[in-house]
Design an enzyme around this catalytic site. Structure first.
Site, short mmCIF file in Angstrom:
data_model
loop_
_atom_site.label_atom_id
_atom_site.label_comp_id
_atom_site.label_asym_id
_atom_site.label_seq_id
_atom_site.Cartn_x
_atom_site.Cartn_y
_atom_site.Cartn_z
N SER A 1 0.69 -1.21 0.01
CA SER A 1 -0.03 0.21 -0.05
C SER A 1 0.91 1.27 -0.09
O SER A 1 0.54 2.18 -0.64
CB SER A 1 -0.98 0.07 1.20
OG SER A 1 -1.80 -1.18 1.28
N HIS B 1 0.31 4.74 4.13
CA HIS B 1 -0.36 5.47 2.94
C HIS B 1 0.06 6.89 2.75
O HIS B 1 0.17 7.45 1.49
CB HIS B 1 -1.82 5.28 3.23
CG HIS B 1 -2.25 3.99 3.37
ND1 HIS B 1 -3.72 3.28 3.45
CD2 HIS B 1 -1.55 2.72 2.93
CE1 HIS B 1 -3.72 2.14 3.65
NE2 HIS B 1 -2.55 1.82 3.44
#
Length: 268
Positions: free
Chosen positions: A138, A204
């Protein structure tokens, strides 16, 4: 009930995205390998554990199979389940090909790995004594999203939208889709405690910001930023149009590859 899922963009590419396909294949291969082993053992062996990376803890010999710094990179190829893997690979498939086309293979791979490493370190810095392993691509993919956004904010992303019993395919500008995604990560990161296990929101966030910065530093001079739209946004079609793919809408919502031709370079 409202559900939306990005399917693809209509941003053309010039060359086959070899690195993107290779990264997807490696992540899928690593996950299939995980399925044949004890997932908890694999996660502790190859996942990034902040306390171990920063020297606050040590793994027992049977788990310490690679140096702690190396887990910053191996953790990028591991995933916690089919949904985790599928969501990450979908976003990499949609947005990675255009970023690779812009940067060339070497610089694209550098951006991907550097964004992933920055994401892991930022997540670790939020709670450096955490003994919870972090896995997933991610953070690296968030870097790809950030890189895509600064060049193609107006590129149309085709999303499958489900509202109660109605289904459509709607084109949404990348700046709205990715901007909302980043805002959700930021709000979730601020709302959750640093020691809360679960989604690595700060990875993220860190990966996304790193991708923006790296795109500005690595892009060839011929690559323009903030391309203006060429086609209308929020066009819609019935869900059956998914079989027609990009032909249903306006092909090429932004200029192909975002740059003029340039001579061959060892960076490609």
């Amino acid at each position: 009930m409202i559900f939306a899922l990005p399917l693809y963009d209509d941003n053309p590419i010039r060359e086959t995205p070899v690195v993107t396909y290779a990264l997807i294949g490696m992540c899928i291969g690593a996950f299939l390998w995980e399925l044949g082993h004890n997932p908890d053992v694999v996660t502790f062996q190859y996942g990034m554990i902040p306390a171990v990376v920063f020297g606050y803890a040590e793994l027992p010999p049977r788990l310490a199979v690679i140096p702690p710094w190396a887990t910053i990179f191996t953790s990028m190829f591991l995933h916690g389940g089919w949904l985790h893997l599928g969501g990450n690979m979908l976003f990499l498939w949609i947005f990675g090909n255009n970023v690779e086309d812009l940067l060339g293979r070497f610089r694209y791979l550098l951006l991907y790995l550097a964004s992933g490493a920055a994401a892991a370190l930022i997540q670790a810095a939020v709670d450096p004594i955490s003994d919870v392993p972090m896995v997933g691509a991610s953070g690296a993919i968030a870097g790809v999203l950030g890189a895509y956004l600064v060049v193609y904010p107006w590129a149309n992303v085709h999303c499958f939208v489900w509202i109660v019993i109605f289904f459509w395919i709607v084109t949404v500008p990348a700046w709205i889709l990715l901007g909302l995604w980043f805002a959700m990560q930021l709000l979730s990161g601020l709302a959750s405690g640093p020691a809360t296990p679960g989604v690595a929101f700060w990875a993220h966030i860190g990966g996304f910001v790193s991708g923006v910065v790296l795109m500005l530093l690595l892009r060839p001079r011929s690559v323009m930023l903030w391309h203006a739209p060429k086609t209308p946004v929020f066009a819609s079609a019935p869900a059956s149009a998914i079989n027609e793919g990009r032909r249903t809408f306006y092909p090429g919502s932004v200029p192909a590859a975002g740059r003029s031709p340039r001579p061959p370079s060892p960076w490609n």
